[in-house]
Design a protein around this motif. Sequence first.
Motif, PDB file in Angstrom:
ATOM      1  N   UNK A   1      -7.957  -3.590   3.729  1.00 17.76           N
ATOM      2  CA  UNK A   1      -8.910  -3.856   2.647  1.00 17.76           C
ATOM      3  C   UNK A   1      -9.959  -4.873   3.089  1.00 17.76           C
ATOM      4  N   UNK A   2     -10.032  -5.108   4.394  1.00 17.90           N
ATOM      5  CA  UNK A   2     -11.051  -5.994   4.951  1.00 17.90           C
ATOM      6  C   UNK A   2     -12.433  -5.433   4.673  1.00 17.90           C
ATOM      7  N   UNK A   3     -13.322  -6.291   4.218  1.00 17.36           N
ATOM      8  CA  UNK A   3     -14.674  -5.847   3.880  1.00 17.36           C
ATOM      9  C   UNK A   3     -15.712  -6.237   4.919  1.00 17.36           C
ATOM     10  N   UNK A   4     -15.412  -7.289   5.703  1.00 19.81           N
ATOM     11  CA  UNK A   4     -16.365  -7.747   6.707  1.00 19.81           C
ATOM     12  C   UNK A   4     -15.636  -8.586   7.727  1.00 19.81           C
ATOM     13  N   UNK A   5     -16.188  -8.620   8.949  1.00 21.10           N
ATOM     14  CA  UNK A   5     -15.649  -9.450  10.016  1.00 21.10           C
ATOM     15  C   UNK A   5     -16.792 -10.212  10.658  1.00 21.10           C
ATOM     16  N   UNK A   6     -16.574 -11.502  10.873  1.00 19.53           N
ATOM     17  CA  UNK A   6     -17.600 -12.355  11.477  1.00 19.53           C
ATOM     18  C   UNK A   6     -16.998 -13.152  12.631  1.00 19.53           C
TER      19      UNK A   6
END
Length: 333
Positions: free
Chosen positions: A328-333
């Motif tokens: 359910x990860x929406x973004x990675x930085x």
Amino acid sequence: MLQRGVRAMRVLRASSVGLTRPAASRSLAPNAARFSSSRSRFPAPLVASPLLQRAGLFAAAAASTSAACAFCSSSNVAMSPVAEAAVAEKAAGQQPTVVLYQYEPCPYCCKVKAVLDYLNIPYEVVEVNPLTKKETQAFTSYRKVPVCRIDDEVVVDSSAIISRLRELVVAPTTASNEDEAALAEEEQWRQWVDQKLIILTPPNIYRSVPEALQAFDYCLTEGKFTPMERRLSKYAGAVVMYLIAKRSKKKYGIEDERQSLYSALDSWVAAVGDDRAFLGGAEPNMADLSVFGVLRAMHGLDTYEDMMRETAIEPWFSRMTAKVGSSSRTASN
């Protein structure tokens, strides 16, 4: 342990080593009603932790009470006034805004991600530089991961984060004698994860220098690091964790790390048994999610391939993979 970390740094200096996931947003509801746990650990004010005064890169890392990762942490903490004030608002099921500061393969971080994924809670990931911790320095002096921003609240420590997330989910409140027995079994195996399974993690994934380097390959692709930071994190981190893993193996009297891991996993499979899909029955409980998170952290490593081949863990792991679902990860930085 602090002295050991200092010695590890000296070894590193003496050796003159040359240094230079997709999103799927989902709703909170589907797995929330099925989620069950007996364990409650709540976030405390950050100044309450004695770890916050420990500085230094490798010395602070080696001082960790976590056997699984010198840069990770799991401990007992108490609920903060901020958390208490927010419980009533979140009980209505409003989705929180979650940002997880992590190392991609960290078993404690993977435990948190397993819970977030199972509960369908969208979350953003920020990869932390394992040497500088620059991504979290602006808002906390806590030197380990995971660190989690849940709305306006900063929660440190994997168990505290999971407990805080549980407060955001409507869970069953009734309990029978049978439920109490199940909860006792769940608690027993959650302790087993921290006291047995995670202790076996570093001697296995950092068993040799090549395997340690393999475990730190993520530094070359994850996060927003400079090329120099990527290489420094990979090679320095791998050397430090290789040395710490050797000391952990000696400390806990582990003669054959692979066979010890296989034996531990066989114990887990036997506990689940043939008559139920998960330790929690038809649905995973917190013990299932904890074991799954730790094992999923090994995916792609030699340890993972070996344990799937040499133990009977794969059927349970496959069921857990299907039940937890996609990230359910929406973004990675």
